[in-house]
Design a protein around this motif. Sequence first.
Motif, PDB file in Angstrom:
ATOM      1  N   LYS A 143     -11.486   6.184  -3.629  1.00 53.51           N
ATOM      2  CA  LYS A 143     -10.521   7.208  -3.199  1.00 53.51           C
ATOM      3  C   LYS A 143      -9.172   6.815  -3.761  1.00 53.51           C
ATOM      4  O   LYS A 143      -8.762   5.658  -3.632  1.00 53.51           O
ATOM      5  N   GLY A 177      -9.732   4.471   7.554  1.00 61.29           N
ATOM      6  CA  GLY A 177      -9.122   3.164   7.819  1.00 61.29           C
ATOM      7  C   GLY A 177      -7.624   3.297   7.955  1.00 61.29           C
ATOM      8  O   GLY A 177      -7.039   4.290   7.497  1.00 61.29           O
ATOM      9  N   MET A 178      -7.009   2.358   8.626  1.00 59.63           N
ATOM     10  CA  MET A 178      -5.557   2.364   8.855  1.00 59.63           C
ATOM     11  C   MET A 178      -4.967   0.977   8.611  1.00 59.63           C
ATOM     12  O   MET A 178      -4.119   0.518   9.363  1.00 59.63           O
ATOM     13  N   LEU A 179      -5.448   0.295   7.555  1.00 51.36           N
ATOM     14  CA  LEU A 179      -4.949  -1.043   7.223  1.00 51.36           C
ATOM     15  C   LEU A 179      -5.061  -1.978   8.424  1.00 51.36           C
ATOM     16  O   LEU A 179      -4.137  -2.723   8.750  1.00 51.36           O
ATOM     17  N   TYR A 203      -7.082  -7.034   2.253  1.00 49.38           N
ATOM     18  CA  TYR A 203      -5.799  -6.828   2.939  1.00 49.38           C
ATOM     19  C   TYR A 203      -5.112  -8.115   3.342  1.00 49.38           C
ATOM     20  O   TYR A 203      -3.888  -8.187   3.349  1.00 49.38           O
ATOM     21  N   ASP A 224      -8.169  14.936   7.829  1.00 45.77           N
ATOM     22  CA  ASP A 224      -7.850  13.645   8.459  1.00 45.77           C
ATOM     23  C   ASP A 224      -6.784  13.927   9.525  1.00 45.77           C
ATOM     24  O   ASP A 224      -7.116  14.178  10.701  1.00 45.77           O
ATOM     25  N   ASN A 234      -2.555  13.075   1.907  1.00 46.20           N
ATOM     26  CA  ASN A 234      -1.741  12.853   3.113  1.00 46.20           C
ATOM     27  C   ASN A 234      -0.690  13.947   3.313  1.00 46.20           C
ATOM     28  O   ASN A 234       0.497  13.674   3.511  1.00 46.20           O
ATOM     29  N   PHE A 248       0.855  -1.188   0.000  1.00 52.09           N
ATOM     30  CA  PHE A 248       0.000   0.000   0.000  1.00 52.09           C
ATOM     31  C   PHE A 248       0.890   1.236   0.000  1.00 52.09           C
ATOM     32  O   PHE A 248       1.646   1.454   0.938  1.00 52.09           O
ATOM     33  N   LYS A 274      -5.055   7.760  -3.803  1.00 49.01           N
ATOM     34  CA  LYS A 274      -3.986   8.505  -3.143  1.00 49.01           C
ATOM     35  C   LYS A 274      -3.264   9.323  -4.200  1.00 49.01           C
ATOM     36  O   LYS A 274      -3.029   8.835  -5.313  1.00 49.01           O
ATOM     37  N   LYS A 293     -11.062   8.769  12.646  1.00 49.05           N
ATOM     38  CA  LYS A 293     -10.341   7.515  12.879  1.00 49.05           C
ATOM     39  C   LYS A 293     -10.219   7.330  14.381  1.00 49.05           C
ATOM     40  O   LYS A 293      -9.775   8.245  15.082  1.00 49.05           O
ATOM     41  N   ASP A 350      -6.832  11.675  -1.781  1.00 50.82           N
ATOM     42  CA  ASP A 350      -6.217  11.860  -0.455  1.00 50.82           C
ATOM     43  C   ASP A 350      -4.730  12.133  -0.667  1.00 50.82           C
ATOM     44  O   ASP A 350      -4.016  11.309  -1.236  1.00 50.82           O
ATOM     45  N   SER A 353      -9.887   2.750  -0.551  1.00 53.55           N
ATOM     46  CA  SER A 353      -8.745   3.638  -0.678  1.00 53.55           C
ATOM     47  C   SER A 353      -7.709   2.910  -1.528  1.00 53.55           C
ATOM     48  O   SER A 353      -7.252   1.831  -1.148  1.00 53.55           O
TER      49      SER A 353
HETATM   50  O1  OSB Z   1      -4.820   8.661   5.074  1.00 50.93           O
HETATM   51  O2  OSB Z   1      -6.557   7.474   5.162  1.00 50.93           O
HETATM   52  C1  OSB Z   1      -5.329   7.559   5.196  1.00 50.93           C
HETATM   53  C2  OSB Z   1      -3.776   4.054   5.342  1.00 50.93           C
HETATM   54  C3  OSB Z   1      -2.730   4.267   6.213  1.00 50.93           C
HETATM   55  C4  OSB Z   1      -2.528   5.535   6.692  1.00 50.93           C
HETATM   56  C5  OSB Z   1      -3.360   6.592   6.334  1.00 50.93           C
HETATM   57  C6  OSB Z   1      -4.421   6.379   5.479  1.00 50.93           C
HETATM   58  C7  OSB Z   1      -4.611   5.094   4.950  1.00 50.93           C
HETATM   59  C8  OSB Z   1      -5.643   4.753   3.981  1.00 50.93           C
HETATM   60  C9  OSB Z   1      -6.067   3.314   3.907  1.00 50.93           C
HETATM   61  O3  OSB Z   1      -6.110   5.555   3.205  1.00 50.93           O
HETATM   62  C10 OSB Z   1      -7.442   3.098   4.394  1.00 50.93           C
HETATM   63  C11 OSB Z   1      -7.733   1.639   4.558  1.00 50.93           C
HETATM   64  O4  OSB Z   1      -7.490   1.060   5.645  1.00 50.93           O
HETATM   65  O5  OSB Z   1      -8.210   1.037   3.606  1.00 50.93           O
END
Ligand code: OSB
Length: 373
Positions: free
Chosen positions: A165, A294-296, A326, A242, A194, A23, A167, A266, A192, A139
């Motif tokens: 979404k 989400g955070m994987l 995942y 975020d 980041n 990812f 990145k 989150k 997104d 995502s």
């Molecule tokens: O910015 O939303 C984010 C994953 C790791 C850290 C930050 C982000 C994300 C994702 C993945 O966008 C979301 C997911 O768990 O599918």
Amino acid sequence: MGRPVRIDQVELRELRMQLVHPFETSFGITRERRIVIVKVFSESQTGYGESTAGEGPFYSHETYQTAWHILSDFIIPNTVGKEFASAAEWASTVREIRGHRMAQACVETALWDLEAKFRGQPLWKLLGGSRTTIDCGVSIGIQPDIDALMAKIQTELDSGYRRIKIKIKPGWDIQVIQEVRRCFPNISLMVDANSAYTLADMDLFRKMDAFNLMMIEQPLHHEDMIDHAELQRQIQTPICLDESIHSADDAAKAIRIGACRIVNIKLGRVGGFREALRVHDVCRDQGIPVWCGGMLESGIGRAHNIALSSLDNFKLPGDVTASKRYWTRDIIDPPVEVDSDGRITERNDPGIGYRINEDTLTEFTVRSQVFAA
Ligand code: OSB
Ligand code: MG
């Protein structure tokens, strides 16, 4: 919990789990996750929580190692052997800890699971949720090339996901968005960044207004609100924050100065359910829709996200998706499944509603520590 109960024991674990696909975001590539899990024990009940801290200090300052440190040296010793009447009440235990919200959320979310089990209620109902099905988006990380991205988008749409979404980062942005829109003119699409940009990129963001994006997530610095407000004044596309939102107070201030029109919630970033509910309420009262980020996560964090998403102001599809996107094998049974309409149905078993597969959990564990009263 319905009555004061004592936390008899807390088990801390570090899991190692291989992602099905790497990812990539503007801050780096993740191939393998290190995930800190806690299991809290009281009488015959157990609750599970997950820390969403990453492998390196790139999304936030926290890592799985700092989470382990704060949990094992401060949070758990202050929790084990103590009595709590509710998960919400536990917050005063960690009042003096500044930051480290992902570490805090790890125990906090486990206590909510525990409380729901003591009450014989599904967690989503205990939280006050009303949605019995939740809308799911995906995502999609930065891909090696545009063709790979287009193929991924098609796969996710075919699975039923309700918004896409992607990145973005400098060099993988406007041309990519243009191409996605050319191929998929009508899908719900957002981006997104980041925190990869600054106000010097104003022209780029003005150009994005042409592509009917649902929102641009966290385009500017991870601690900023002021520049985001300036950017929001100059573009039509809603900004979603975020990284910059850690509390209900942050959300209230961001909304007040016009830094965003949508908020991503989150659990880890805000320190758990108690603060997530407050962020949700502040946004609802100001007419600002939220969605669940989400955070994987492993299945435990995923289950918590599903419960949270049942609240009424979660009006937009979240980054809450099927386990199989995942993991080859998840640690919960059944795994999280998304139907062909891109929805997850809330479960009615007490607590998080998914059984933990203890054998798989043990197999993935690379470090563990037990804290007894
Ligand atoms: O910015 O939303 C984010 C994953 C790791 C850290 C930050 C982000 C994300 C994702 C993945 O966008 C979301 C997911 O768990 O599918
Ligand atoms: Mg984000």
